[in-house]
Design an enzyme around this catalytic site. Structure first.
Site, PDB file in Angstrom:
ATOM      1  N   LEU A  40       0.874  -1.184   0.000  1.00  0.00           N
ATOM      2  CA  LEU A  40       0.000   0.000   0.000  1.00  0.00           C
ATOM      3  C   LEU A  40       0.903   1.222   0.000  1.00  0.00           C
ATOM      4  O   LEU A  40       1.895   1.248   0.715  1.00  0.00           O
ATOM      5  CB  LEU A  40      -0.884  -0.053   1.245  1.00  0.00           C
ATOM      6  N   ASP A  42       0.301   5.682  -1.351  1.00  0.00           N
ATOM      7  CA  ASP A  42      -0.446   6.932  -1.104  1.00  0.00           C
ATOM      8  C   ASP A  42      -1.945   6.791  -0.824  1.00  0.00           C
ATOM      9  O   ASP A  42      -2.631   6.040  -1.508  1.00  0.00           O
ATOM     10  CB  ASP A  42      -0.366   7.854  -2.329  1.00  0.00           C
ATOM     11  N   GLN A  58      -3.219   3.647  -3.168  1.00  0.00           N
ATOM     12  CA  GLN A  58      -2.351   3.005  -4.151  1.00  0.00           C
ATOM     13  C   GLN A  58      -2.064   1.590  -3.667  1.00  0.00           C
ATOM     14  O   GLN A  58      -1.596   1.390  -2.534  1.00  0.00           O
ATOM     15  CB  GLN A  58      -1.040   3.795  -4.286  1.00  0.00           C
ATOM     16  N   TYR A 101      -2.306   5.702 -11.118  1.00  0.00           N
ATOM     17  CA  TYR A 101      -1.536   6.385 -10.085  1.00  0.00           C
ATOM     18  C   TYR A 101      -2.411   7.356  -9.288  1.00  0.00           C
ATOM     19  O   TYR A 101      -3.604   7.513  -9.551  1.00  0.00           O
ATOM     20  CB  TYR A 101      -0.332   7.089 -10.736  1.00  0.00           C
ATOM     21  N   SER A 102      -1.779   8.052  -8.368  1.00  0.00           N
ATOM     22  CA  SER A 102      -2.520   8.820  -7.365  1.00  0.00           C
ATOM     23  C   SER A 102      -3.409   9.917  -7.939  1.00  0.00           C
ATOM     24  O   SER A 102      -3.146  10.452  -9.013  1.00  0.00           O
ATOM     25  CB  SER A 102      -1.546   9.441  -6.365  1.00  0.00           C
ATOM     26  N   ASP A 161      -0.595  12.996 -10.133  1.00  0.00           N
ATOM     27  CA  ASP A 161      -1.248  13.164  -8.836  1.00  0.00           C
ATOM     28  C   ASP A 161      -2.183  14.381  -8.784  1.00  0.00           C
ATOM     29  O   ASP A 161      -2.040  15.265  -7.919  1.00  0.00           O
ATOM     30  CB  ASP A 161      -0.208  13.258  -7.692  1.00  0.00           C
TER      31      ASP A 161
END
Ligand code: FRU
Length: 477
Positions: A40, A42, A58, A101-102, A161
């Site tokens: 794990l 973000d 994530q 992704y974030s 992000d």
């Protein structure tokens, strides 16, 4: 079976196979969010929506390294009891095939919408990046809407992000980025409909006043207003350690300033670390229906000996911090445990006025509160808090999980030291100093049988210890 269905089946198999091993690990947390298998990192899409708190994360479910990330999903009504929901996003499309992704979440038109970064590597292994949208009517199942923001000019593909918010009747987005001349920076975008985005410019970068070369890449930006100012929170990479500052591999911190939306300009204070502990990165905030600005961080740091963590041999690694409430006092961010965290208490183990050395015992899910100034606190003969009164510096020592040597993190306490609140979980320690003035977040891998707590003081202090719940995370029904 579609490619996406196949990926989801693989996750279910991985959790069936790994979780029985993971939950036997004495280091698996009792009340912090951790993966049921794999890695794990973000916090993503942190939001209260239709009465539920959603914390996406994530997730690499198949092994304990990084890779083509999924968005895992935890949901809670009360910020204490959490349930693992089906994966929200899987890296199954051309625009996110090497990782969802974030990113962040917003509420719009009865829908929960998330913006995230589609990470793609082409045949030559070169990175490409797409800012993508996905929507959900029930908060559980998401429909991808594809790419909304391609890479603007002036940046390398380290552009990711997205954090989105609304101001007046427009939407705004900050994106963590690297300029083509390899400086960390934050891109600022605007939209009237969440579909079409205009790049308004760079909000701040590594050479902006008053910085002095603040790194080569900034990750996970978050911009929000608090106490009449705007705060930019971000995680810069490439800062050299400087005395007691910037001692982790990468940093997370903030600046306080004022954002002029019409000219897209942001003047701000100098960079301050949010947290002084060993493991803290990529925090994200949201505003809840009580008007609280709540922060959650990743209790890990990229490239900081991740594969050496002792839990890796049990097939999992890393966890989240507790959610914290932010307050701004002057130009300083305070972080407080939420009022809800008192519901974690199951019984008081100890409550005493103390005026000399004391030795007692502590469970593995515990809270400690100390009012008054202490000299030292030893936890499980593994971590040690020490106050240097002459220098007004508080130190946290622990034994390195890599080689057993003593390592230290520290913070300044210009107004002295008068209060501590500690949250202990099986392998973590969050230390709130002086009611939120500073926080140290760290993993602790003490000997499992050790239950010792020692405090030394020359003052009269009040010490309280509670046993906390050990079962608030529900992975399977
Ligand atoms: C921060 C980060 C983000 C990225 C994500 C990938 O830890 O590197 O910049 O989106 O992790 O998992």
């Amino acid at each position: 079976m579609s490619y996406e269905e196949n990926l989801r089946q693989q996750i279910s198999d991985a959790v069936d196979h790994q979780f029985p091993v993971v939950k036997q690990d004495p280091y698996y947390p009792g009340y912090h969010l951790a993966p049921p298998a794999g890695l794990l990192n973000d916090p993503n899409g942190w939001i209260q929506w239709n009465g539920n708190y959603h914390l996406f994360f994530q997730w690499m479910p198949f092994h304990t390294g990084h890779g083509a990330k999924f968005w895992g999903h935890f949901r809670s009504e009360n910020l204490i009891d959490w349930k693992l929901e089906p994966v929200a996003l899987a890296p199954s499309d051309w625009f996110d095939k090497n990782g969802c992704y974030s990113g962040s979440a917003i509420a719009d038109e009865d829908k929960l919408k998330v913006f995230y970064t589609g990470n793609v590597k082409n045949e030559r292994g070169e990175r490409q990046t797409y800012q993508c949208l996905a929507e959900s009517a029930d908060g559980i199942q998401f429909e991808k809407k594809g790419v909304k923001v391609p890479l603007p000019e002036g940046y390398t593909p380290h552009f990711r992000d997205p954090k989105v918010w609304k101001y007046k009747d427009h939407w705004y987005m900050v994106i963590g980025a690297q300029s083509t001349d390899k400086k960390g920076c934050v891109a600022f975008l605007e939209s009237s409909d969440l579909e079409n985005w205009t790049h308004r410019g760079v909000l701040s970068d590594a050479e902006a006043t008053p910085f002095n070369n603040l790194g080569y890449m900034w990750e996970c930006p978050d911009l929000f207003s608090l106490g009449g100012s705007e705060i930019l929170l971000f995680s810069p990479q490439g800062l050299a350690a400087n005395g007691i500052d910037f001692n982790n591999q990468y940093q997370s911190g903030y600046v306080v300033g004022s954002l002029d939306y019409s000219s897209a300009s942001f003047s701000h204070s100098d960079f301050e670390e949010v947290d002084r502990g060993f493991e803290f990165y990529a925090p994200q905030t949201t505003l809840d229906d009580q008007g609280r600005r709540l922060l959650v961080g990743w209790m890990g740091v990229p490239d900081q000996n991740e594969s050496e963590q002792p839990t890796v041999s049990n097939g999992w690694v890393h966890q989240m911090t507790l959610p914290r409430q932010l307050e701004l006092k002057g130009e300083k961010l305070y972080q407080l445990p939420l009022e809800e965290m008192k519901k974690l208490r199951i019984q008081e183990r100890y409550s005493q006025t103390v005026d000399s050395d004391l030795s007692t015992s502590l469970g593995r899910t515990a809270e400690i509160e100390i009012s008054g100034e202490i000299e030292e606190l030893h936890l499980f003969d593994y971590a040690k808090i020490m106050y240097d009164r002459d220098a007004n510096i508080l130190h946290l020592e622990r034994l390195s999980y890599v080689d057993g040597t003593i390592e230290t993190r520290s913070c300044r306490l210009p107004n002295g030291f008068n209060h501590l609140r500690l949250f202990v979980d099986h392998s973590s320690l969050e230390i709130f100093v002086n009611k939120g003035e500073e926080v140290f977040t760290s993993r602790i891998f003490a000997e499992v049988e050790n239950d010792s707590l020692k405090v030394s003081t020359k003052n009269t202090i009040q010490l309280q210890v509670w046993d906390l719940k050990n079962d608030t995370i529900h992975i399977r029904d």
